[in-house]
Write an enzyme that holds these catalytic residues in place. Structure first.
Site, short mmCIF file in Angstrom:
data_model
loop_
_atom_site.label_atom_id
_atom_site.label_comp_id
_atom_site.label_asym_id
_atom_site.label_seq_id
_atom_site.Cartn_x
_atom_site.Cartn_y
_atom_site.Cartn_z
N THR A 207 -5.69 -3.98 3.76
CA THR A 207 -5.12 -3.14 4.82
C THR A 207 -6.27 -2.69 5.72
O THR A 207 -6.59 -3.38 6.69
CB THR A 207 -4.37 -1.92 4.24
OG1 THR A 207 -5.20 -1.23 3.32
CG2 THR A 207 -3.10 -2.35 3.56
N LYS B 25 -7.76 -4.71 -3.67
CA LYS B 25 -7.79 -4.24 -2.29
C LYS B 25 -7.89 -2.71 -2.34
O LYS B 25 -7.46 -2.07 -3.30
CB LYS B 25 -6.57 -4.66 -1.48
CG LYS B 25 -5.27 -4.05 -1.85
CD LYS B 25 -4.66 -2.91 -1.07
CE LYS B 25 -5.36 -2.35 0.09
NZ LYS B 25 -4.72 -1.03 0.47
N THR C 186 -4.09 4.05 -3.27
CA THR C 186 -3.83 2.81 -2.50
C THR C 186 -4.72 1.68 -2.94
O THR C 186 -5.42 1.05 -2.16
CB THR C 186 -3.97 2.99 -0.98
OG1 THR C 186 -3.22 4.11 -0.60
CG2 THR C 186 -3.41 1.78 -0.22
N ASN D 174 -9.00 7.04 10.12
CA ASN D 174 -7.84 7.73 9.56
C ASN D 174 -7.05 8.53 10.59
O ASN D 174 -5.88 8.84 10.38
CB ASN D 174 -8.26 8.58 8.38
CG ASN D 174 -8.50 7.72 7.18
OD1 ASN D 174 -7.58 7.08 6.69
ND2 ASN D 174 -9.75 7.64 6.75
#
Lengths: 394, 394
Positions: free
Chosen positions: A142, A168, A179, A389
């Protein structure tokens, strides 16, 4: 890259996100033994709801992964979507759908474009390739800036076998595994009872000892698949072979974990926070975590400032850690900046400043309270972290 | 600004830091009743070691404060320095040195230039001014961008009295009261047993409910001095007058706390995180804290992105909070973006985006588990936060 016998890989562009591959498939020629570790977040994404009981049942043959959409906070529809995508893989491969795991990463709260993912399944199944692990690692990225894949061959007493691991993760990285998706494939033959406790311990010592931003995601998942194609003697709990196998898994996961921190959103440094001399390992880890997650410490790393005051303050406010401030020693690599809670002087601090210019270094804190020891890996907090972010969704 | 009878203030440039005033003095004409709340960090700066027992003894007449140096991690010498500076004030004012409190803020681990501070004491004592509270607030600033002082007159049943409160703090702000100094002066006459529990509760509901960066400093201190010069009836515990007094103290501290968040290092927004419907208030506060301290949430605020996925994830990983993901509602001010754990759609999310452009707004999370309710105040995480903290010492 060592190829792991009986595993093949594919990736494709389903159109879930713009540009590049956004889905991937891992397949074993035979149903593999398996183990899984899942997020501790109470908000659990749909693919985890679907996959967890399947892994608990003990066998897995295929893993379908997508990026671009987390399929989290998507309610009953999200679970139906996850099941439907798994079923599409099962149909195409002509295997039981209970043998298919699914994993997702990406934006939360948007329905999974399941039709797009299902439409990509024939292409995925048609392009399976023994050497495709790196392509899978790329497809599931991502905000990652590089793909993360490692492999190893173990030549042990009972024969040789291979492992390959893919991960990832770059942001939302924190215990527990925010995540973060990781998949370990091995052709080793192992006893059924070995895998789950072994994976749990390996995750605690790797993915659960890193932090980028202190957030834990809804989608974290680590799966371990072992398909017994290597022809080694079955590895049994308590044996020397089991120790070798556990060490190999743990090393691979720690390697991936460090890659994740190094790739931390906007990160320019990989810093090991090692606390020793704690009352026990649990307190050492708690203290290391407190330093590793301090924004003030992390910005000081970015500023290449040997600001040990922020480190000692973070040690001081660590919960439930026995500390005598007047016995604390702090080192930047080999340079001691604090002895018995006091500065060792401007000259050593200047030398420490040189250590901070390194892309990787270790902050060692000795509490002199016992033999407890633990490490945490962290990154610096940079302009780019904020930029990435603040802009991520828009 | 209401002047508080019998209190006077002075500030001066001692030369501890370059440019501007760096020390201040608060004096009551008579020994005041007092209460104090101090950092929970186990690494405790020298001025706190010296001041805590003096406040516990129940009377205080003068407070000497310096910025530019925290006098923390300075060992036995630091304590001697703190005592010597207090003694210099006592000599000059001809009062008992046990009546003098000292407070410091600034860099950790560097010996306090006590001689400079002592040399400034005659000037401080010679320039005491009833209207000097704002100058004190300015002199004790470190990375603060504005001074923080508030005052109030209470006209109650037993007569009238005044309160004035000063604070400093912009970074390292977190429960419990990181690098935060605050001083409350009142001329109210109060019962001796009233002050300490009242101050503790007021701090919990103000300074301990804000966060800028999650760090707790070695030097935090809140002092409350009451010198009984107002001529009001003595305020006794359990009376209506005590409730009025407590409310006034709490309002002043909450006002200062919000000013600190608004002045959070690099902050552009003041955001209230209000959690309601929790099992109890403690769980509500824990959940609010989890959201308020999430770097991903705070960068989304900076990016003006109504990214409720990060908020629901932070609720989900809050420790020991009962959550049913499918019953969570989330609002940005009056705009509901999540109902029963699911998105309310793109149109409302767009409206929420407009709320995020405001300099102040409220994120309200309803857990639908009970009547527990609590708020946390936080700021956004910006480029300037990183810049300020990467550059602070150098």
């Amino acid at each position: 890259m060592h190829e792991v016998t009986g595993f093949s890989f594919a990736s494709a562009a389903a159109g879930i996100k713009a540009g590049g591959d956004d889905c991937a498939l891992i397949v074993s020629t035979t149903p593999a033994q398996c183990a899984g570790v899942f997020t501790r977040n109470k908000v659990i994404a749909a693919p985890l709801v679907v996959t967890r009981p399947r892994i608990a049942a003990g066998r897995c043959q295929a893993v379908l992964i997508n990026s671009g959409n987390a399929n989290a906070c998507t309610g009953a529809r999200g679970e139906e979507d996850a099941r439907a995508c798994a079923a599409a893989v099962a149909r195409q491969l002509e295997i039981d759908e209970q043998l298919v795991a699914v994993a997702s990463t990406g934006v939360i709260g948007v329905p999974l474009p399941a039709a797009l993912l299902q439409a990509a399944v024939p292409a995925l199944c048609g392009s399976l390739d023994d050497g495709g692990a790196a392509a899978v690692a790329s497809a599931i990225m991502t905000t990652d800036s590089f793909n993360k894949v490692v492999s190893r061959q173990v030549v042990g007493t009972g024969g040789s076998y291979r492992l390959c691991a893919i991960a990832k993760g770059a942001g939302m990285i924190h215990p527990n595994m925010a995540t973060m998706l990781a998949f370990v494939m091995t052709d080793a033959a192992v006893d059924d009872t070995l895998l789950q406790p072994l994976l749990k311990r390996a995750v605690d010592n790797s993915f659960n000892s890193i932090t980028v931003d202190g957030d834990t995601s809804t989608n974290d998942m680590v799966l371990l698949l072992a398909n017994a194609q290597a022809g080694n003697e079955v590895i049994c709990p308590g044996s020397a072979a089991a120790d070798e196998f556990a060490a190999a898994v743990e090393e691979l996961l720690l390697e991936l974990a460090k890659m994740i921190v190094r790739d931390g959103e906007g990160a320019t440094k990989l810093v090991q926070i090692k606390v020793c001399g704690a009352v026990d390992d649990v307190q050492a880890k708690q203290a290391a975590r407190s330093v590793a997650t301090s924004n003030l410490v992390k910005t000081a790393f970015f500023g290449e400032d040997a600001n040990w005051g922020r480190i000692i303050a973070a040690i001081g406010y660590a919960d439930a850690v026995v500390v005598d401030p007047e016995r604390i020693d702090i080192f930047f690599d080999d340079v001691q900046v604090v002895r018995d809670g006091l500065s060792t002087g401007a000259q050593l601090e200047e030398q420490a400043g040189a250590v901070l210019k390194r892309p990787e270094f270790c902050v060692r804190v000795d509490l002199h309270q016992g033999n407890g020891e633990s490490s945490y890996y962290t990154s610096d907090l940079t302009y780019d972290y904020v930029k990435i972010n603040a802009d991520y969704r828009t």
